[in-house]
Write a protein that holds these residues in place. Sequence first.
Motif, mmCIF file in Angstrom:
data_model
loop_
_atom_site.group_PDB
_atom_site.id
_atom_site.type_symbol
_atom_site.label_atom_id
_atom_site.label_comp_id
_atom_site.label_asym_id
_atom_site.label_seq_id
_atom_site.Cartn_x
_atom_site.Cartn_y
_atom_site.Cartn_z
ATOM 1 N N ALA A 176 4.891 7.833 -12.384
ATOM 2 C CA ALA A 176 4.492 6.423 -12.376
ATOM 3 C C ALA A 176 3.130 6.208 -11.733
ATOM 4 C CB ALA A 176 5.546 5.592 -11.648
ATOM 5 N N GLY A 177 2.495 7.283 -11.267
ATOM 6 C CA GLY A 177 1.144 7.172 -10.738
ATOM 7 C C GLY A 177 1.030 7.089 -9.232
ATOM 8 N N PHE A 178 2.106 7.380 -8.519
ATOM 9 C CA PHE A 178 2.059 7.346 -7.057
ATOM 10 C C PHE A 178 1.570 8.677 -6.491
ATOM 11 C CE2 PHE A 178 5.054 3.964 -8.005
ATOM 12 C CZ PHE A 178 4.721 2.989 -7.074
ATOM 13 N N ALA A 179 0.966 8.615 -5.309
ATOM 14 C CA ALA A 179 0.630 9.806 -4.530
ATOM 15 C C ALA A 179 1.842 10.117 -3.661
ATOM 16 C CB ALA A 179 -0.601 9.556 -3.670
ATOM 17 N N VAL A 180 2.506 11.206 -3.956
ATOM 18 C CA VAL A 180 3.856 11.447 -3.450
ATOM 19 C C VAL A 180 3.861 12.366 -2.233
ATOM 20 C CG1 VAL A 180 6.050 12.556 -4.032
ATOM 21 C CG2 VAL A 180 4.949 11.018 -5.669
ATOM 22 N N ALA B 192 8.622 -1.129 -8.456
ATOM 23 C CA ALA B 192 7.433 -1.188 -7.604
ATOM 24 C C ALA B 192 6.143 -1.340 -8.389
ATOM 25 C CB ALA B 192 7.362 0.060 -6.729
ATOM 26 N N GLY B 193 6.213 -1.323 -9.718
ATOM 27 C CA GLY B 193 5.012 -1.465 -10.526
ATOM 28 C C GLY B 193 4.232 -0.162 -10.614
ATOM 29 N N PRO B 194 3.068 -0.194 -11.263
ATOM 30 C CA PRO B 194 2.261 1.026 -11.412
ATOM 31 C C PRO B 194 1.856 1.599 -10.059
ATOM 32 C CG PRO B 194 1.456 -0.740 -12.840
ATOM 33 C CD PRO B 194 2.448 -1.361 -11.913
ATOM 34 N N GLY B 195 1.900 2.929 -9.967
ATOM 35 C CA GLY B 195 1.560 3.560 -8.697
ATOM 36 C C GLY B 195 0.102 3.399 -8.319
ATOM 37 N N GLN B 196 -0.801 3.649 -9.268
ATOM 38 C CA GLN B 196 -2.247 3.505 -9.049
ATOM 39 C C GLN B 196 -2.713 4.219 -7.783
ATOM 40 O OE1 GLN B 196 -2.584 -0.814 -9.261
ATOM 41 N NE2 GLN B 196 -3.065 -0.704 -11.451
ATOM 42 N N GLY B 197 -2.126 5.387 -7.539
ATOM 43 C CA GLY B 197 -2.541 6.191 -6.405
ATOM 44 C C GLY B 197 -1.979 5.765 -5.066
ATOM 45 N N ARG B 198 -1.115 4.755 -5.051
ATOM 46 C CA ARG B 198 -0.518 4.333 -3.777
ATOM 47 C C ARG B 198 0.439 5.398 -3.254
ATOM 48 N NH1 ARG B 198 2.496 -0.989 -4.778
ATOM 49 N NH2 ARG B 198 2.825 -0.088 -6.859
ATOM 50 N N LEU B 199 0.658 5.355 -1.950
ATOM 51 C CA LEU B 199 1.551 6.317 -1.316
ATOM 52 C C LEU B 199 3.003 6.020 -1.676
ATOM 53 C CD1 LEU B 199 2.164 8.594 0.751
ATOM 54 C CD2 LEU B 199 2.198 6.812 2.520
ATOM 55 N N PRO C 69 0.807 -1.225 0.000
ATOM 56 C CA PRO C 69 0.000 0.000 0.000
ATOM 57 C C PRO C 69 0.838 1.272 0.000
ATOM 58 C CG PRO C 69 -0.181 -1.151 2.105
ATOM 59 C CD PRO C 69 0.632 -2.025 1.220
ATOM 60 N N GLY C 70 2.097 1.167 0.435
ATOM 61 C CA GLY C 70 2.971 2.337 0.452
ATOM 62 C C GLY C 70 4.415 1.932 0.212
ATOM 63 N N LEU C 71 5.156 2.815 -0.455
ATOM 64 C CA LEU C 71 6.568 2.572 -0.757
ATOM 65 C C LEU C 71 7.407 3.736 -0.238
ATOM 66 C CD1 LEU C 71 7.022 -0.053 -2.478
ATOM 67 C CD2 LEU C 71 4.860 1.061 -3.088
ATOM 68 N N VAL C 72 8.644 3.429 0.110
ATOM 69 C CA VAL C 72 9.631 4.463 0.414
ATOM 70 C C VAL C 72 10.710 4.381 -0.657
ATOM 71 C CG1 VAL C 72 11.303 5.356 2.073
ATOM 72 C CG2 VAL C 72 9.185 4.298 2.890
ATOM 73 N N PHE C 73 10.927 5.479 -1.366
ATOM 74 C CA PHE C 73 11.927 5.513 -2.428
ATOM 75 C C PHE C 73 13.063 6.451 -2.030
ATOM 76 C CE2 PHE C 73 8.054 4.736 -5.198
ATOM 77 C CZ PHE C 73 8.361 3.405 -5.458
ATOM 78 N N THR C 74 14.258 5.893 -1.888
ATOM 79 C CA THR C 74 15.443 6.717 -1.643
ATOM 80 C C THR C 74 16.263 6.911 -2.909
ATOM 81 O OG1 THR C 74 16.542 4.707 -0.835
ATOM 82 C CG2 THR C 74 15.627 6.213 0.812
ATOM 83 N N SER C 75 15.788 6.372 -4.015
ATOM 84 C CA SER C 75 16.422 6.573 -5.316
ATOM 85 C C SER C 75 15.374 6.405 -6.401
ATOM 86 C CB SER C 75 17.554 5.566 -5.540
ATOM 87 O OG SER C 75 18.004 5.610 -6.884
#
Length: 222
Positions: free
Chosen positions: A89-93, A67-74, A54-60
């Motif tokens: 990519a479609g994430f809620a940033v 992580a695949g399509p964001g589809q509004g995920r955090l 449901p949520g990802l942390v991206f440091t790069s």
Amino acid sequence: MPMSSPARPVLLLTRPRADSRRFAAMLPEWRAVISPILRIVGVDHDGVALRDAPGLVFTSAHAVAAAGPGQGRLAICVGGHTAQVARAAGFAVRTGTGSAEGLLPLIRDAGVPLIHPHGRHLARELPVPGVVVYDQQPVPLTRDAQALLAGDAPVVLPLFSPRSARLAADAARGARAALWPVAISEAARAAWDAPAAGHAVAGRPDAAAMVAAIRNLPVAEQ
């Protein structure tokens, strides 16, 4: 006989090529030699776990595609460029301040379970489960970069991580040119253990502050 002018300093950019080109464009008045010291290579990982998170942390930004399509995920992102890639990519940033420390309050307040996809060589562990999705493999300097280090012009080396700083220091050891490392953090500066004519540390851990630090170098006035 008139004295010759000192050679103008040159940037030696050692990030992956696309990152280096983007940074060089921020300093159009400088000559730049690009010689990536690392290459990003994807590794096998649990893609389903990342796509279902449901949520990802991206440091790069290099981890976003895994992580695949964001589809509004955090997506909690370390800084502006990574946030831009995640948003596309479609994430809620939600964007941090450019450092791992700046991510901690965002992680604490996320409200959903998080996973951190990252490279094999990690500067700092975060308090969320991590998945290695790429490796950062060392690459030797190009002939142009080696010639630059053997020349008369001062060489300014932007250092964006402790590991790249260590690799750059190893590659530059024994250089004839005067070396001016400019680090994005104190940790990156401390990782440089080769001789240097001078050095600087960016006031903030982001590309704009790195540009400012380079332009403020004494050697930049040559």
